[in-house]
Motif scaffolding. Structure first.
Motif, PDB file in Angstrom:
ATOM      1  N   UNK A   1       2.587   4.537   6.154  1.00  0.00           N
ATOM      2  CA  UNK A   1       3.993   4.517   6.046  1.00  0.00           C
ATOM      3  C   UNK A   1       4.436   3.275   6.216  1.00  0.00           C
ATOM      4  N   UNK A   2       3.931   2.119   4.986  1.00  0.00           N
ATOM      5  CA  UNK A   2       4.415   1.011   5.096  1.00  0.00           C
ATOM      6  C   UNK A   2       5.263   0.912   3.843  1.00  0.00           C
ATOM      7  N   UNK A   3       6.286   1.196   3.881  1.00  0.00           N
ATOM      8  CA  UNK A   3       7.419   1.610   2.628  1.00  0.00           C
ATOM      9  C   UNK A   3       7.299   0.382   1.612  1.00  0.00           C
ATOM     10  N   UNK A   4       7.760  -0.908   2.383  1.00  0.00           N
ATOM     11  CA  UNK A   4       7.844  -2.016   1.640  1.00  0.00           C
ATOM     12  C   UNK A   4       6.677  -2.588   0.612  1.00  0.00           C
ATOM     13  N   UNK A   5       5.416  -2.294   1.452  1.00  0.00           N
ATOM     14  CA  UNK A   5       4.032  -2.729   1.059  1.00  0.00           C
ATOM     15  C   UNK A   5       3.602  -1.714  -0.088  1.00  0.00           C
ATOM     16  N   UNK A   6       4.127  -0.409   0.091  1.00  0.00           N
ATOM     17  CA  UNK A   6       3.889   0.559  -0.806  1.00  0.00           C
ATOM     18  C   UNK A   6       4.499   0.418  -1.940  1.00  0.00           C
ATOM     19  N   UNK A   7       5.807   0.138  -2.135  1.00  0.00           N
ATOM     20  CA  UNK A   7       6.559  -0.285  -3.217  1.00  0.00           C
ATOM     21  C   UNK A   7       6.066  -1.412  -3.918  1.00  0.00           C
ATOM     22  N   UNK A   8       5.591  -2.677  -3.205  1.00  0.00           N
ATOM     23  CA  UNK A   8       5.070  -3.753  -3.942  1.00  0.00           C
ATOM     24  C   UNK A   8       3.818  -3.213  -4.732  1.00  0.00           C
ATOM     25  N   UNK A   9       2.872  -2.755  -4.035  1.00  0.00           N
ATOM     26  CA  UNK A   9       1.572  -2.203  -4.733  1.00  0.00           C
ATOM     27  C   UNK A   9       1.655  -1.241  -5.787  1.00  0.00           C
ATOM     28  N   UNK A  10       2.733  -0.493  -5.797  1.00  0.00           N
ATOM     29  CA  UNK A  10       3.156   0.523  -6.898  1.00  0.00           C
ATOM     30  C   UNK A  10       3.467  -0.108  -8.028  1.00  0.00           C
ATOM     31  N   UNK A  11       4.369  -1.359  -7.926  1.00  0.00           N
ATOM     32  CA  UNK A  11       4.879  -1.914  -9.027  1.00  0.00           C
ATOM     33  C   UNK A  11       3.723  -2.742  -9.690  1.00  0.00           C
ATOM     34  N   UNK A  12       2.439  -3.284  -8.866  1.00  0.00           N
ATOM     35  CA  UNK A  12       1.491  -3.872  -9.471  1.00  0.00           C
ATOM     36  C   UNK A  12       0.430  -3.001 -10.047  1.00  0.00           C
ATOM     37  N   UNK A  13       0.390  -1.980  -9.330  1.00  0.00           N
ATOM     38  CA  UNK A  13      -0.671  -0.963  -9.885  1.00  0.00           C
ATOM     39  C   UNK A  13      -0.254  -0.361 -11.071  1.00  0.00           C
ATOM     40  N   UNK A  14       1.029  -0.164 -11.399  1.00  0.00           N
ATOM     41  CA  UNK A  14       1.538   0.521 -12.625  1.00  0.00           C
ATOM     42  C   UNK A  14       1.587  -0.302 -13.670  1.00  0.00           C
ATOM     43  N   UNK A  15       1.802  -1.572 -13.454  1.00  0.00           N
ATOM     44  CA  UNK A  15       1.744  -2.799 -14.265  1.00  0.00           C
ATOM     45  C   UNK A  15       0.252  -2.856 -14.978  1.00  0.00           C
ATOM     46  N   UNK A  16      -0.589  -3.026 -14.017  1.00  0.00           N
ATOM     47  CA  UNK A  16      -1.799  -3.531 -14.351  1.00  0.00           C
ATOM     48  C   UNK A  16      -2.727  -2.280 -14.952  1.00  0.00           C
ATOM     49  N   UNK A  17      -2.337  -0.970 -14.364  1.00  0.00           N
ATOM     50  CA  UNK A  17      -2.923  -0.111 -15.076  1.00  0.00           C
ATOM     51  C   UNK A  17      -2.252   0.492 -16.405  1.00  0.00           C
ATOM     52  N   UNK A  18      -1.169   0.329 -16.619  1.00  0.00           N
ATOM     53  CA  UNK A  18      -0.552   0.424 -18.208  1.00  0.00           C
ATOM     54  C   UNK A  18      -1.263  -0.447 -19.032  1.00  0.00           C
ATOM     55  N   UNK A  19      -1.364  -1.585 -18.582  1.00  0.00           N
ATOM     56  CA  UNK A  19      -1.968  -2.676 -19.673  1.00  0.00           C
ATOM     57  C   UNK A  19      -3.547  -2.361 -19.777  1.00  0.00           C
ATOM     58  N   UNK A  20      -4.070  -1.483 -18.602  1.00  0.00           N
ATOM     59  CA  UNK A  20      -5.763  -1.429 -18.904  1.00  0.00           C
ATOM     60  C   UNK A  20      -5.683  -0.032 -19.585  1.00  0.00           C
ATOM     61  N   UNK A  21      -4.857   0.794 -19.735  1.00  0.00           N
ATOM     62  CA  UNK A  21      -5.015   2.144 -20.279  1.00  0.00           C
ATOM     63  C   UNK A  21      -5.503   2.987 -19.488  1.00  0.00           C
ATOM     64  N   UNK A  22      -5.482   2.960 -18.012  1.00  0.00           N
ATOM     65  CA  UNK A  22      -6.013   3.743 -17.205  1.00  0.00           C
ATOM     66  C   UNK A  22      -4.956   4.892 -16.568  1.00  0.00           C
ATOM     67  N   UNK A  23      -5.055   6.011 -17.385  1.00  0.00           N
ATOM     68  CA  UNK A  23      -4.042   6.752 -17.318  1.00  0.00           C
ATOM     69  C   UNK A  23      -3.884   7.377 -15.724  1.00  0.00           C
ATOM     70  N   UNK A  24      -5.200   7.648 -15.263  1.00  0.00           N
ATOM     71  CA  UNK A  24      -5.391   8.410 -13.925  1.00  0.00           C
ATOM     72  C   UNK A  24      -4.473   7.556 -13.025  1.00  0.00           C
ATOM     73  N   UNK A  25      -4.560   6.179 -13.147  1.00  0.00           N
ATOM     74  CA  UNK A  25      -4.096   5.257 -12.233  1.00  0.00           C
ATOM     75  C   UNK A  25      -2.303   5.062 -12.599  1.00  0.00           C
ATOM     76  N   UNK A  26      -2.205   5.128 -13.793  1.00  0.00           N
ATOM     77  CA  UNK A  26      -0.656   5.275 -13.879  1.00  0.00           C
ATOM     78  C   UNK A  26      -0.121   6.464 -13.377  1.00  0.00           C
ATOM     79  N   UNK A  27      -0.836   7.622 -13.295  1.00  0.00           N
ATOM     80  CA  UNK A  27      -0.466   8.861 -12.674  1.00  0.00           C
ATOM     81  C   UNK A  27      -0.351   8.711 -11.183  1.00  0.00           C
ATOM     82  N   UNK A  28      -1.158   7.942 -10.808  1.00  0.00           N
ATOM     83  CA  UNK A  28      -1.094   7.727  -9.150  1.00  0.00           C
ATOM     84  C   UNK A  28       0.084   6.731  -8.722  1.00  0.00           C
TER      85      UNK A  28
END
Length: 222
Positions: free
Chosen positions: A80-107
């Motif tokens: 339940x770490x909202x700020x940390x979740x938000x930060x990781x979500x932004x990073x994960x989305x950016x990296x996953x999109x660049x990598x073409x990792x659709x399952x992680x874009x979905x996550x």
């Protein structure tokens, strides 16, 4: 996740350190981190995943980076770490999109759904849950087994919007045999809700779904 699996993951880390092979060390650290998170040891798992992420960044492997960031995101969400979740979500989305990792874009969409719930933006939560499920249930080569990451925010948002039919639709996905089972009490409550819905008992359906969410709140899933 059984204790034996966790012990095996620790042995894998020890063995990989002895080989000195970078790829094996990365795979072993990620495995131990993932298993720890899914066994309920999110803080311990996050430490291992940070180590795995550093190894992935050193090797320049974008898929492994996306994978590590996705489960670091989940570890933060479970705590339940909202700020940390938000930060990781932004990073994960950016990296996953660049990598073409659709399952992680979905996550990332699934975690955005959870974040939207935290700020009581129920329509946004439903939209991000829809986007996540659309990818996972699309043309992926493998079934993503943690679709509860989107399904649970979908259930809760639908209930808050008094859309019991939509909540049941999301809940149905939680009991799919190819999905990670929910903890016992929550799984039982979801099954009761679905049986009540089939019997056209809306009151019992609502009561059971709310009970499932209460159980999940105590375990960190919600």
């Amino acid at each position: 996740i059984r204790e034996e699996t966790l012990q095996f993951a620790r042995l894998c880390v020890s063995a990989s350190e002895q080989t000195g092979d970078h790829a094996r060390k990365l795979a072993a650290r990620f495995f131990l981190g993932l298993v720890s998170v899914l066994q309920g040891q999110a803080s311990v798992g996050a430490q291992e995943l940070v180590t795995a992420l550093r190894l992935a960044e050193r090797s320049g492997d974008p898929i492994q980076q996306a994978r590590c960031l996705t489960y670091l995101d989940l570890a933060a969400r479970i705590r339940s770490l909202v700020d940390e979740t938000a930060a990781y979500t932004r990073r994960a989305a950016e990296v996953s999109e660049k990598a073409g990792a659709a399952e992680y874009v979905a996550a990332a969409h699934a975690n955005r759904a959870w974040l939207a719930l935290r700020r009581a933006d129920f329509m946004s939560a439903l939209e991000h849950a829809r986007l996540a499920l659309g990818i996972w249930q699309g043309n992926l080569a493998l079934v993503f087994p943690l679709q509860w990451m989107a399904l649970l925010p979908g259930v809760e948002a639908a209930l808050r919007l008094e859309r019991l039919d939509l909540a049941v639709s999301h809940a149905t996905g939680l009991v799919h045999p190819r999905q990670q089972p929910l903890p016992g009490a929550a799984a039982d409550a979801v099954s009761r809700a679905l049986r009540a819905w089939e019997s056209q008992d809306s009151t019992a359906t609502l009561t059971s779904l709310n009970h499932a969410l209460q159980c999940l709140h105590r375990t960190g899933y919600r």
